[in-house]
Design an enzyme around this catalytic site. Structure first.
Site, mmCIF file in Angstrom:
data_model
loop_
_atom_site.group_PDB
_atom_site.id
_atom_site.type_symbol
_atom_site.label_atom_id
_atom_site.label_comp_id
_atom_site.label_asym_id
_atom_site.label_seq_id
_atom_site.Cartn_x
_atom_site.Cartn_y
_atom_site.Cartn_z
ATOM 1 N N GLY A 108 -55.456 -25.823 34.595
ATOM 2 C CA GLY A 108 -56.181 -26.944 35.329
ATOM 3 C C GLY A 108 -55.416 -27.863 36.020
ATOM 4 N N PHE A 129 -50.008 -26.480 48.645
ATOM 5 C CA PHE A 129 -51.148 -27.854 48.694
ATOM 6 C C PHE A 129 -52.444 -27.225 48.295
ATOM 7 C CE2 PHE A 129 -53.309 -31.687 50.948
ATOM 8 C CZ PHE A 129 -52.341 -32.386 50.103
ATOM 9 N N LYS A 164 -45.197 -15.291 30.455
ATOM 10 C CA LYS A 164 -44.906 -16.696 29.812
ATOM 11 C C LYS A 164 -44.017 -16.514 28.766
ATOM 12 C CE LYS A 164 -49.446 -18.614 31.576
ATOM 13 N NZ LYS A 164 -50.847 -18.938 31.118
#
Lengths: 164, 342
Positions: B318, B11, B220
């Protein structure tokens, strides 16, 4: 080495075969043949351009002699120079570790030419930066030079910035 | 129509963004929410207003009257094993060493045939093939679009290239380093100052090692190499060179030659056919689209056998870009589940 040969062949059957057998005799590997019919001269001769590969300069001399023996006129003959280039960046103690000289000398020894090098050292004892452009006759040689540059940079603790 | 039940673990910024978006209703129902401290087990009983309030509350999940603290750290795994849900959205903090507790959460869900959506790089970079197999065995789906390039739909695109072959991948996969290099170029500032500026703006972490030395981009590119190209690359084998030794002078020299210095993550097969992945600063010519990616943006070029280069660019991090990727994955799974129910 790659050779570009221009012969002047009479525009009659069998002429090209004669020229090709001379090439075969001199162990030349033919890569392409182009007829320039539009440039046929007053003597009824057609310029024919032949791109070939030979292992040595001696073969080229033998080829010239064989063509002369067969009275095949040579318009021109010369080596085809292909140039490949690559640019890399290097940062670190290039000056202190005398790496610039080493890079130039070691690449030169492998037949790779350092065609341009820019080096800057903003302050005494500080790390320097360089942009190095190398030239060679084949992409393979550029690849070998890159491997050599990686080794030198690893050994001298330099950052190598390769081209994408 | 039966709604798809979602269990949200984590959260933080992204978890809140996803929760906020799902609170609006639609085809999804939040079955449960948990963070590392505790959970709200029966979240479907919460009103959309309450969910929206929790998502913006500084206290977070603990601000909910139904919040129950975990007795043990395994309680979150227990939730994955026993709760009633269809899709696990796994957004807990994790690392690139053991990838826990995220990995256990995903394994617990997939073992039950529950599909998983995650933004967590750790488990996918370290255990992709194992998780993929587990999903396959249990007829579940595993989606992780948000792990690479934020909102850029690169995995969705690679799945769409069914008749083509991706030969190599080059990407700017770390916004922090791209920001630093962009500032070093525009302001001619040394690395240390550009890094400090990035830290002050919140683009770089207090310990920036994982970003500036290429660790984040390495994770990644491991995910891309395996999921988009099936290269079977191991994260630990990715060769990494960071940007901390790049100088403004070198950047200036490169500019004079119409090239930019960019931290490029690459996946390809070398001349011997061996799968390789690496991260290193590279000289990128102006005509390459990756050269024009500045600031914190990310970009990925898929070099395809038939299509040629396909370049995608967008926000790499973001709340909203990441939530976008998570929600798209969720929507895709929701559609499949909906069809299966019919």
């Amino acid at each position: 080495m790659k050779i570009i040969l221009e012969v002047l062949l009479k525009d009659v059957p069998g002429q090209l075969m004669q020229a090709l057998s001379a090439l075969d005799e001199a162990s030349c590997n033919v890569q392409s043949i182009v007829h320039f019919r539009e440039r046929k001269n007053k003597n009824n001769e057609v310029p024919v351009q032949i791109l070939l590969e030979t292992a040595s300069g001696k073969q080229v001399e033998k080829l010239k002699a064989t063509l002369e023996e067969r009275k095949i006129a040579i318009g021109s003959i010369g080596e085809v120079k292909t140039t490949q280039s690559a640019t890399v960046g290097i940062a670190g103690h290039l000056v202190r570790t005398k790496s610039v000289e080493r890079i130039i000398n070691e690449l030169d020894a492998t037949g790779v030419n350092v065609s341009d090098i820019k080096v800057t050292m903003p302050a005494a004892e500080s790390e320097s930066s360089a942009l190095v452009t190398i030239e060679a006759e084949s992409a393979e040689k550029i690849g070998q030079a890159t491997i050599l540059l990686r080794q030198i940079c690893l050994e001298k603790n330099l950052l190598l910035v390769e081209a994408l | 129509m039966k709604k798809t039940k979602v269990l949200i673990l984590g959260f933080g910024t992204v978890g809140r963004g996803v929760c906020e978006a799902l609170a609006g209703g639609g085809d999804f129902e939040i079955a449960g929410i948990a963070n590392s401290k505790g959970s709200v087990a029966n979240a479907s009983a919460l009103s959309s207003g309450e969910l929206a309030r929790l998502a913006s509350s500084p206290k977070g999940l603990a601000d909910c009257p139904a919040f129950k603290s975990f007795d043990s750290k395994n309680d979150s795994v227990w939730m994955c094993e026993n709760s009633d849900y269809d899709v696990l959205v796994e957004l807990t903090p994790t690392n690139l060493v053991e990838a826990q507790p995220s990995l256990s959460h995903m394994q617990a869900a997939l073992s039950r045939g529950k599909s998983v959506v995650t933004a967590n790089k750790g488990p996918i970079a370290l255990h992709y093939y194992e998780l993929k197999a587990l999903a396959g065995e249990n007829n579940a789906m595993l989606r992780f679009e948000a792990t690479v390039g934020g909102a850029i739909p690169v995995f969705s695109a690679s799945r769409g290239l069914v008749a083509d072959e991706i030969i190599s991948i080059n990407g700017i996969l770390n916004g922090t380093t791209n920001y630093i290099l962009s500032r070093m170029e525009s302001e001619k500032m040394p690395f240390a100052i550009a890094l400090k500026e990035a830290q002050e703006l919140g683009y770089a972490e207090r310990d920036p090692t994982n970003d500036v030395e290429g660790g984040d981009a390495a994770a990644k590119i491991t995910i891309l190499a395996n999921a988009a190209m099936d290269l079977h690359v191991h994260f630990k084998d990715v060769k990494k060179t960071g940007i901390s030794r790049v100088t403004p002078e070198l950047i200036e020299f490169a500019l004079q030659e119409k090239k930019r210095v960019k931290l490029i993550a690459s996946a390809f097969r070398d001349e011997h056919g061996v799968a390789r992945a690496e991260v290193a600063p590279k000289l990128v010519p102006f005509e390459n689209p990756l050269a024009s990616i500045s600031g914190t943006l990310n970009a990925i070029t898929l070099e395809c056998a038939l299509a040629g280069p396909l370049t995608f660019a967008g926000k790499g991090a973001g709340k909203n870009p990441t939530a976008s990727a998570v929600l798209n994955d969720l929507a895709e799974i929701g559609n499949v589940l909906e069809k299966t129910r019919k």
